[in-house]
Design an enzyme around this catalytic site. Sequence first.
Site, PDB file in Angstrom:
ATOM      1  N   HIS A 211       0.763   1.498   4.715  1.00 17.32           N
ATOM      2  CA  HIS A 211       1.645   0.985   5.963  1.00 17.32           C
ATOM      3  C   HIS A 211       2.121   1.703   6.797  1.00 17.32           C
ATOM      4  O   HIS A 211       2.534   1.431   8.106  1.00 17.32           O
ATOM      5  CB  HIS A 211       2.346  -0.416   5.437  1.00 17.32           C
ATOM      6  CG  HIS A 211       1.659  -1.447   5.097  1.00 17.32           C
ATOM      7  ND1 HIS A 211       1.047  -2.390   5.861  1.00 17.32           N
ATOM      8  CD2 HIS A 211       1.506  -1.983   3.782  1.00 17.32           C
ATOM      9  CE1 HIS A 211       0.467  -3.316   5.213  1.00 17.32           C
ATOM     10  NE2 HIS A 211       0.925  -3.179   3.937  1.00 17.32           N
ATOM     11  N   HIS A 236      -7.562  -4.094  -0.135  1.00 18.14           N
ATOM     12  CA  HIS A 236      -7.138  -5.294  -1.085  1.00 18.14           C
ATOM     13  C   HIS A 236      -7.990  -5.716  -1.826  1.00 18.14           C
ATOM     14  O   HIS A 236      -7.754  -6.425  -3.176  1.00 18.14           O
ATOM     15  CB  HIS A 236      -6.473  -6.366  -0.045  1.00 18.14           C
ATOM     16  CG  HIS A 236      -5.004  -6.072   0.427  1.00 18.14           C
ATOM     17  ND1 HIS A 236      -5.153  -4.984   1.654  1.00 18.14           N
ATOM     18  CD2 HIS A 236      -3.877  -5.922   0.168  1.00 18.14           C
ATOM     19  CE1 HIS A 236      -3.738  -4.813   2.035  1.00 18.14           C
ATOM     20  NE2 HIS A 236      -2.901  -5.118   1.037  1.00 18.14           N
ATOM     21  N   GLU A 348      -4.164  -9.995   8.859  1.00 15.73           N
ATOM     22  CA  GLU A 348      -3.054  -9.324   8.555  1.00 15.73           C
ATOM     23  C   GLU A 348      -2.162  -9.574   9.718  1.00 15.73           C
ATOM     24  O   GLU A 348      -0.774  -9.355   9.732  1.00 15.73           O
ATOM     25  CB  GLU A 348      -3.355  -7.870   8.409  1.00 15.73           C
ATOM     26  CG  GLU A 348      -2.168  -6.695   8.065  1.00 15.73           C
ATOM     27  CD  GLU A 348      -2.186  -5.380   8.318  1.00 15.73           C
ATOM     28  OE1 GLU A 348      -1.448  -4.639   7.560  1.00 15.73           O
ATOM     29  OE2 GLU A 348      -3.108  -5.116   9.050  1.00 15.73           O
ATOM     30  N   HIS A 363      -1.325 -13.500   6.344  1.00 17.66           N
ATOM     31  CA  HIS A 363      -0.884 -12.872   5.149  1.00 17.66           C
ATOM     32  C   HIS A 363       0.564 -12.513   5.305  1.00 17.66           C
ATOM     33  O   HIS A 363       1.022 -12.389   4.249  1.00 17.66           O
ATOM     34  CB  HIS A 363      -1.698 -11.398   5.398  1.00 17.66           C
ATOM     35  CG  HIS A 363      -1.288 -10.338   4.629  1.00 17.66           C
ATOM     36  ND1 HIS A 363      -0.176  -9.358   4.983  1.00 17.66           N
ATOM     37  CD2 HIS A 363      -1.437 -10.011   3.152  1.00 17.66           C
ATOM     38  CE1 HIS A 363      -0.146  -8.540   4.012  1.00 17.66           C
ATOM     39  NE2 HIS A 363      -0.777  -8.858   2.932  1.00 17.66           N
ATOM     40  N   HIS A 367       3.447 -13.907   2.312  1.00 19.23           N
ATOM     41  CA  HIS A 367       4.360 -12.853   1.658  1.00 19.23           C
ATOM     42  C   HIS A 367       5.776 -13.453   1.671  1.00 19.23           C
ATOM     43  O   HIS A 367       6.612 -13.443   0.783  1.00 19.23           O
ATOM     44  CB  HIS A 367       4.412 -11.450   2.120  1.00 19.23           C
ATOM     45  CG  HIS A 367       3.282 -10.552   1.507  1.00 19.23           C
ATOM     46  ND1 HIS A 367       3.489 -10.024   0.414  1.00 19.23           N
ATOM     47  CD2 HIS A 367       2.004 -10.620   1.708  1.00 19.23           C
ATOM     48  CE1 HIS A 367       2.684  -9.024  -0.152  1.00 19.23           C
ATOM     49  NE2 HIS A 367       1.483  -9.465   0.486  1.00 19.23           N
ATOM     50  N   HIS A 403      -3.341 -12.498  -3.015  1.00 23.14           N
ATOM     51  CA  HIS A 403      -4.153 -11.663  -2.217  1.00 23.14           C
ATOM     52  C   HIS A 403      -5.860 -12.042  -2.759  1.00 23.14           C
ATOM     53  O   HIS A 403      -6.809 -11.773  -2.091  1.00 23.14           O
ATOM     54  CB  HIS A 403      -4.031 -10.093  -2.615  1.00 23.14           C
ATOM     55  CG  HIS A 403      -3.015  -9.417  -1.541  1.00 23.14           C
ATOM     56  ND1 HIS A 403      -3.414  -9.020  -0.391  1.00 23.14           N
ATOM     57  CD2 HIS A 403      -1.790  -9.406  -1.436  1.00 23.14           C
ATOM     58  CE1 HIS A 403      -2.770  -8.765   0.371  1.00 23.14           C
ATOM     59  NE2 HIS A 403      -1.505  -8.826  -0.303  1.00 23.14           N
TER      60      HIS A 403
END
Length: 692
Positions: A211, A236, A348, A363, A367, A403
């Site tokens: 990231h 992923h 994302e 995504h 989280h 995921h």
Amino acid sequence: MANKNRLLALLDRPNEPLFIPKGDDQITFNLPDDYLEERYKNTNISNRWGSKNQVNLKPTTLPNLELPMQLGKTDQFSPFVPYHQQMAGRLIDILMGLRNLDDLESCAAFCRQNMNPQLFNYAFTVTLLHREDTKGIDIPPLCEFFPDKFMASSVFSKARQEANLNDVVPGIESDPIEIPMDYTASDLDEEHRVAYFREDLGINLHPWHWHLVYPFNGPRAVVDKDRRGELFYFMHQQLVGRYNFERLCNKLARVEKFTALRDPVPEGYFPKLDSLSSSRVWPARTPNTTLKDINREVDRLVFDIQDLERWRDRLYEAVSTGQVVNDQGQTISLQNDNGVNILGNILEASNLSPNRNLYGDTHNLGHVAIALSHDPNFKHLETFGVMGDAATAMRDPIFYRWHAFIDDVFQKHKQTLPPYTNQQLEYPGMRVTSIEVNSMNSPKNQFSTFWQQNDVNLSRGMDFAPRGNVFARFTHLQHRPFEIKIQVANNGQARQGTVRIFLAPTMDERGVPFLFNDQRRLMIELDRFVHNFQPKNNTVTRRSNQSSLIIPFERTFRDLNVANNANLAEFNYCGCGWPEHMLIPKGTPEGFPCTLFVMVSNYADDRVDIPNRQPTSCEGAMIFCGMKDSRYPDKRPMGYPFDRMPRTGVDTMRDFLLPNMFTQDVVIRFSSIVEPPGGRQGNRGAQPPKRN
């Protein structure tokens, strides 16, 4: 002129004031009074340390830092929280736009002194990675600055004792503080069988560094890299595949995707971590927790589980219809090789998403919803759990279920694409005739794994403590060095081919051989490289440490003497790769049966023309991370040839094979010895571990 050591010193001991000596060179920054809090002004405080390496920072006209200053210094920072993303993106934009290194050093020093240390570390590291004038800076791994994200809280009281002892008795050698393998749970929790994977230091460093290379927000040139969305998918997908591989090695079923968002989550997780920056314990999630609507004004987070469900359904609709709608109302087809890249940018939800209002932030907010399930309304003043931080999320079993859902969206998309034809898979005139694995002190066609111990220096993250080195000792999975020998017959003239090496389990949870369509999703890519094939017979030998997937072992358990080697100098992109010690799954004591697959594809069809690009020492970790300042160096879809449904008539791996492919039955045999630091080549000093 600002130099690299001074810039790196700004990262050191992140919770201490900057005027206390920093870095290996004990640099003292003399800050302008305008950079200091009121209580430090007009005290000449920097000069009290008597450091020989004093830096008199020149005041500069500071840009508007109002947005990133909104996060309190003791708050937790999460790149998954949209408001935090905006703060980080703004700070990255500011730091990237500064004219020269002097201005960068001065502005960064102000930010380091006055901002949230986690936010600053993230944004400043992204900046060092991407500015032209900071190329080649050897950025240490995050575990050295924020060790609290990677090891049990009990370590730090012992570490302070060791540091103080070194200060009182100069020259005494510190004993490494051993971190037990079983500190987060016992084997009464079956999920704990794979805790060695989920809690591995190198594995948790991997998404943090990924990231940094691919941040959510910031200047367009920093975010919009070649095939970024596809890399999000492939990296992923491979993580889930590797985790399922490890689960099968430990007699566990593959993970079930988490799509029923209102069902209780049976898996609990108790991380046993403290946050040294916020002086809070990382909260646990008890078994059978249910997700709830999030309403936390303190984090500017207000969204419902219904939002996630609506976005989920729109994503499945998009892949089933083969198209998405952008924010201009225009239709974009997904029925081409770029479709997975578009879908990755949507899932994302970086600032590259073509329609964030319609498809949401699936995504990232997934989280967040999981990370805040224990206190969704801030009733108990709790911060987020480990799923809210890129450096800790992979510790939690629910990460892999979440995921598995994310991957399912991609897989549904891939099912709408036509299978590869024989013409797209074959390489006429090229035939792979055999594969052989040779590993140190092991029978032919056997990978050998074991436990090994290694140390990490905590001193960079030990704020307000003496400056001596203090080490934590981890026990982690390791494999014997190996080489793969491939025999290839070339019936044509000299030509190039791309060698693709994959490994998959042979049998499922029931001990039944996999059908091809299930096995292909468990194919983990071990290596990919270009080779020059001469006419007739060729022997291709590839060592494990040459893999284009991995970062060098020394980059996780950092040996500073090795790290200064010129071949390892460009840590920035190299640090994004998969940890070398986790290249091979654990296996079993009796030998876990696997299928090793090798394919040679036509490099003329794989080649990506990159004019005027100069090779760097960081070519090695390109499979997950691409190459710096360049296009992804393989034209084929990521995961090729296993990323699509098989052609008609293919039910088993044998049915899939063409002359330019070959499989070999191999085993992974695990030995429950523990080797001491530096003991990779033999079994000296081996002791039985607490867990088999």
